[in-house]
Design an enzyme around this catalytic site. Structure first.
Site, PDB file in Angstrom:
ATOM      1  N   CYS A  92       0.841  -1.195   0.000  1.00 50.18           N
ATOM      2  CA  CYS A  92       0.000   0.000   0.000  1.00 50.18           C
ATOM      3  C   CYS A  92       0.878   1.248   0.000  1.00 50.18           C
ATOM      4  O   CYS A  92       2.051   1.187   0.334  1.00 50.18           O
ATOM      5  CB  CYS A  92      -0.872   0.021   1.245  1.00 50.18           C
ATOM      6  SG  CYS A  92      -1.747  -1.521   1.516  1.00 50.18           S
ATOM      7  N   TRP A 110      -3.696  -1.926  -1.291  1.00 51.43           N
ATOM      8  CA  TRP A 110      -3.675  -3.228  -1.981  1.00 51.43           C
ATOM      9  C   TRP A 110      -4.168  -4.213  -0.939  1.00 51.43           C
ATOM     10  O   TRP A 110      -3.491  -4.494   0.053  1.00 51.43           O
ATOM     11  CB  TRP A 110      -2.258  -3.560  -2.437  1.00 51.43           C
ATOM     12  CG  TRP A 110      -2.175  -4.788  -3.289  1.00 51.43           C
ATOM     13  CD1 TRP A 110      -2.313  -4.843  -4.644  1.00 51.43           C
ATOM     14  CD2 TRP A 110      -1.907  -6.130  -2.862  1.00 51.43           C
ATOM     15  NE1 TRP A 110      -2.158  -6.139  -5.080  1.00 51.43           N
ATOM     16  CE2 TRP A 110      -1.911  -6.945  -4.009  1.00 51.43           C
ATOM     17  CE3 TRP A 110      -1.680  -6.718  -1.625  1.00 51.43           C
ATOM     18  CZ2 TRP A 110      -1.689  -8.322  -3.960  1.00 51.43           C
ATOM     19  CZ3 TRP A 110      -1.468  -8.092  -1.566  1.00 51.43           C
ATOM     20  CH2 TRP A 110      -1.470  -8.871  -2.722  1.00 51.43           C
ATOM     21  N   ASN A 153       0.444  -0.133   6.266  1.00 53.49           N
ATOM     22  CA  ASN A 153       0.913  -0.986   5.173  1.00 53.49           C
ATOM     23  C   ASN A 153       1.538  -2.204   5.836  1.00 53.49           C
ATOM     24  O   ASN A 153       2.344  -2.058   6.741  1.00 53.49           O
ATOM     25  CB  ASN A 153       1.952  -0.208   4.353  1.00 53.49           C
ATOM     26  CG  ASN A 153       2.546  -1.038   3.231  1.00 53.49           C
ATOM     27  OD1 ASN A 153       2.033  -2.098   2.899  1.00 53.49           O
ATOM     28  ND2 ASN A 153       3.614  -0.534   2.660  1.00 53.49           N
ATOM     29  N   GLY A 154       1.166  -3.399   5.401  1.00 58.02           N
ATOM     30  CA  GLY A 154       1.727  -4.611   6.002  1.00 58.02           C
ATOM     31  C   GLY A 154       0.632  -5.528   6.503  1.00 58.02           C
ATOM     32  O   GLY A 154      -0.545  -5.355   6.153  1.00 58.02           O
ATOM     33  N   HIS A 191       8.997 -32.036 -24.802  1.00 58.87           N
ATOM     34  CA  HIS A 191       8.686 -32.885 -23.654  1.00 58.87           C
ATOM     35  C   HIS A 191       7.316 -32.562 -23.063  1.00 58.87           C
ATOM     36  O   HIS A 191       7.045 -32.919 -21.916  1.00 58.87           O
ATOM     37  CB  HIS A 191       9.779 -32.732 -22.589  1.00 58.87           C
ATOM     38  CG  HIS A 191      11.132 -33.147 -23.081  1.00 58.87           C
ATOM     39  ND1 HIS A 191      11.465 -34.460 -23.316  1.00 58.87           N
ATOM     40  CD2 HIS A 191      12.220 -32.428 -23.440  1.00 58.87           C
ATOM     41  CE1 HIS A 191      12.710 -34.533 -23.776  1.00 58.87           C
ATOM     42  NE2 HIS A 191      13.181 -33.296 -23.864  1.00 58.87           N
ATOM     43  N   LYS A 250       3.312  -2.672  -7.111  1.00 55.79           N
ATOM     44  CA  LYS A 250       4.709  -2.565  -7.507  1.00 55.79           C
ATOM     45  C   LYS A 250       5.665  -3.214  -6.524  1.00 55.79           C
ATOM     46  O   LYS A 250       6.576  -3.913  -6.918  1.00 55.79           O
ATOM     47  CB  LYS A 250       5.060  -1.084  -7.676  1.00 55.79           C
ATOM     48  CG  LYS A 250       6.447  -0.835  -8.207  1.00 55.79           C
ATOM     49  CD  LYS A 250       6.539  -1.166  -9.677  1.00 55.79           C
ATOM     50  CE  LYS A 250       7.928  -1.029 -10.224  1.00 55.79           C
ATOM     51  NZ  LYS A 250       8.093  -1.804 -11.453  1.00 55.79           N
TER      52      LYS A 250
END
Ligand code: F6R
Length: 612
Positions: free
Chosen positions: A2, A73, A99-100, A508, A607
């Site tokens: 974030c 995010w 964030n985290g 293969h 990102k």
């Protein structure tokens, strides 16, 4: 992942915060929000992008000289208005952005629920702000102390900023495992998860270390301490970030701009480190460790995603030139595998952002076993370079497009310099070849410039294959990582399923997929295993596959077989990844644009991946 931004001072906070969010949006973009103190602690947040937030607040008169803002995010709880940050404490006196991941949030939440707290969101973040307020009330301590006590109870990663309605001149920020930068203005402070929102206001910054808390008040000195209550002296650094690097500069997308920047970014990554005339390769950042590297019995490269692909090129380079055995590991696998490591091992950790959680954790593991850690990172002052024993910055400049482009070629360039230096020290390369390679490397920026000239031709190709459902990318030797990287670029920004494969492995298994509907991109440059790759192309043709071949200028054999041919300039086999990647980046870019995908902010991605 974030994006976090905070401001306290004499200016109006809202424009600073909203601009900051735009700068940080590449870190996450499923919701956004702002909290500002204007007498009251006001909050505006919404699902969607920063532009949605701007629409949401349009017409509102947002005032205040202190505020925090966040672009998310999602980890805990779906992206919606309620889960968007900031989060209020229960009394609405505090607001917090994070964030985290708070790993023990469930048990903390349970305790708080038992004490009659009611949660509004599904986030782990709300638990933290409630906990802070609970400590303030229970223990009668000021906010900064409550934050410190709370963080001692938290397991996981965090970068947080908190503000309080009752103390409208103070921002408190802390970090562990997630980046945080404090910008020092004249009588004001900026806080952000990276320096991009700060660069236009001040060049004086402090990068917080893990488990540090900073308390800043308008016009006052910074107070920095650890969560164990040890007071520290802030280390102020000069921020070197060119503002034009943060703008699109006339390009439609950051990704395209960054693709086009590669002649310069490659040059920047070897500038001052390579002098072909004098036969010199010098990497100041690792000079204390290069003897140890040259003597190493093996090197282990750890990275994720595109950086892992660069690492694979590094494996070929180190083995070819310096005769040092190399293993290339996904950081996320390595760290959970109980790897055999010892004090003789050299670990090269590659990361554009310098913040990737898995890479950081793999470094910690290797460090704990006594290995020497060398970093190759792009973002100056980020966590990885501050954890490693030594390292080299790639100097590619800020990479904003979520899909990595110029960082990849810069990483490959730095790995090339390292491998050449090792080869020179070990005497595993003939002098004449060494000199030839140095001259050739110096010519790469102009060859990349030339490789970019296929753009229009690639656009045509993109038109033909816009709606393909699958793609196969094949390459051998140095071109195998290029195939992997080409496939990754396509899938992440255009959402077309694509696989990269060693060309000879096709028979293969993947050969079963080939039919008229399957575009096969083959990197068939004229060195190394060229003849073998020509045979692989024939095998695809025999099954009606459609071949898009990346060939060396002047090629004839592949031209006769392939349906479409893209030429790249001739270079030594070792440097082919630096030129052959360019048309693949352009292909993924144009296909994504034609499919109307959000190139710079592809769905579900962010990102810098600061969660494990
Ligand atoms: C792909 C991409 C990712 C990153 C990966 C590692 O275009 O950007 O695969 O390469 O998340 O990130 P860094 O290099 O920042 O450690």
């Amino acid at each position: 992942m974030c994006g976090i931004v905070g401001y306290v001072g004499s200016k109006q906070a809202y424009p600073i915060l909203i601009n900051g969010l735009y700068r940080l949006e590449y870190r996450g973009y499923d919701s956004a929000g702002i909290a500002i103190i204007d007498g009251d602690l006001k909050m505006y947040k919404t699902k969607g992008k920063v532009a949605d937030l701007e629409n949401f607040v349009s017409g509102k008169d947002i005032k205040g000289t202190i505020g925090i803002a966040h672009t998310r995010w999602a980890t805990h709880g779906e992206p919606n208005d309620v889960n968007a940050h900031p989060h209020y404490s229960e009394s609405k006196q505090l607001a917090l952005i994070h964030n985290g991941i708070i790993e023990n949030y469930a048990s903390l939440k349970e305790e708080l629920i038992q004490r009659n707290y009611t949660f509004k969101s599904e986030t782990d973040t709300e638990v933290l702000v409630y906990l802070i307020e609970d400590i303030m009330e229970k223990e009668g301590v000021p906010l900064e102390e409550a934050v410190r006590i709370a963080l001692n109870q938290v397991i996981g990663a965090y970068a947080i900023v908190v503000i309080s309605k009752n103390d409208p001149d103070m921002l408190i920020a802390a970090r562990k495992g997630s980046p945080m930068v404090v910008g020092i203005g004249d009588d004001d402070f900026y806080i952000a998860s990276d320096a991009t929102p700060i660069a236009e206001y001040t060049k004086e910054v402090i990068y917080l270390d893990d488990e540090e808390i900073v308390c800043v008040r308008k016009g006052e000195k910074i107070i920095l301490k650890t969560i164990k209550n040890k007071v520290k002296t802030p280390y102020i650094q000069k921020l070197e970030m060119n503002l034009t690097a943060l703008e699109k500069g006339g390009f439609e997308h950051f990704m395209l701009k960054e693709i086009y920047e590669q002649p310069t970014s490659i040059l920047d990554s070897f500038r001052g480190r390579l002098d072909a005339k004098k036969g010199l390769v010098k990497l100041g950042g690792i000079s204390d460790y290069e003897q140890k590297m040259a003597k190493a019995k093996r090197i282990i490269i750890i990275a994720c995603g595109t950086s892992w692909h660069a690492g694979l090129v590094g494996e070929y380079l180190f083995e070819d030139l310096a005769r040092i055995p190399v293993e290339v590991e996904y950081a996320s696998e390595f760290r959970y595998r109980n790897p055999v490591l010892n004090e003789d091992d050299i670990i090269i950790a590659i990361s554009q952002s310098g913040e990737t959680a898995d890479t950081l954790a793999a470094i910690q593991l290797a460090k704990s076993k006594g290995a020497t850690i060398i970093g190759i990172c792009n973002v100056v002052g980020s966590s990885i370079p501050r954890t490693t024993h030594a390292g080299t910055y790639t100097h590619a400049g800020p990479e904003i497009g979520v899909a990595s482009t110029k960082a990849f070629t810069a990483q490959v360039t730095v790995l090339t310099l390292m491998a050449l230096r090792m080869a020179q020290m070990k005497g595993t390369i003939e002098k004449s070849k060494f000199h030839h390679l140095l001259y050739e490397l110096e010519s790469i920026p102009s060859k990349v410039e030339e490789a970019l000239k296929v753009d229009e031709q690639i656009k045509e190709l993109a038109r033909i294959f816009t709606f393909a459902r699958n793609f196969l990318y094949l390459g051998r030797g140095y071109n195998f990582p290029v195939a992997l990287e080409g496939a990754l670029k396509l899938k992440e920004i255009s959402y077309i399923h694509a696989e990269g494969y060693p060309a000879a492995e096709m028979k293969h298994g993947p050969i079963a997929l080939i039919d008229r509907e399957m575009p096969v991109v083959v990197i068939a440059t004229n060195k190394g295993t060229y003849d073998k790759v020509v045979s692989n192309i024939q095998e695809v043709k025999a099954r009606n596959g459609r071949i898009i071949a990346i060939v060396t200028k002047g090629d004839t054999a592949v031209k006769e077989l392939a349906d479409y041919v893209i030429e790249v300039p001739e270079t030594d086999e070792l440097f082919v990844p630096l030129v052959a990647t360019i048309p693949l980046q352009l292909l993924s870019y144009h296909i994504a644009v034609m499919r109307e995908c959000n190139v710079d902010q592809p769905r579900n991605l962010a990102k810098s991946v600061t969660v494990e």
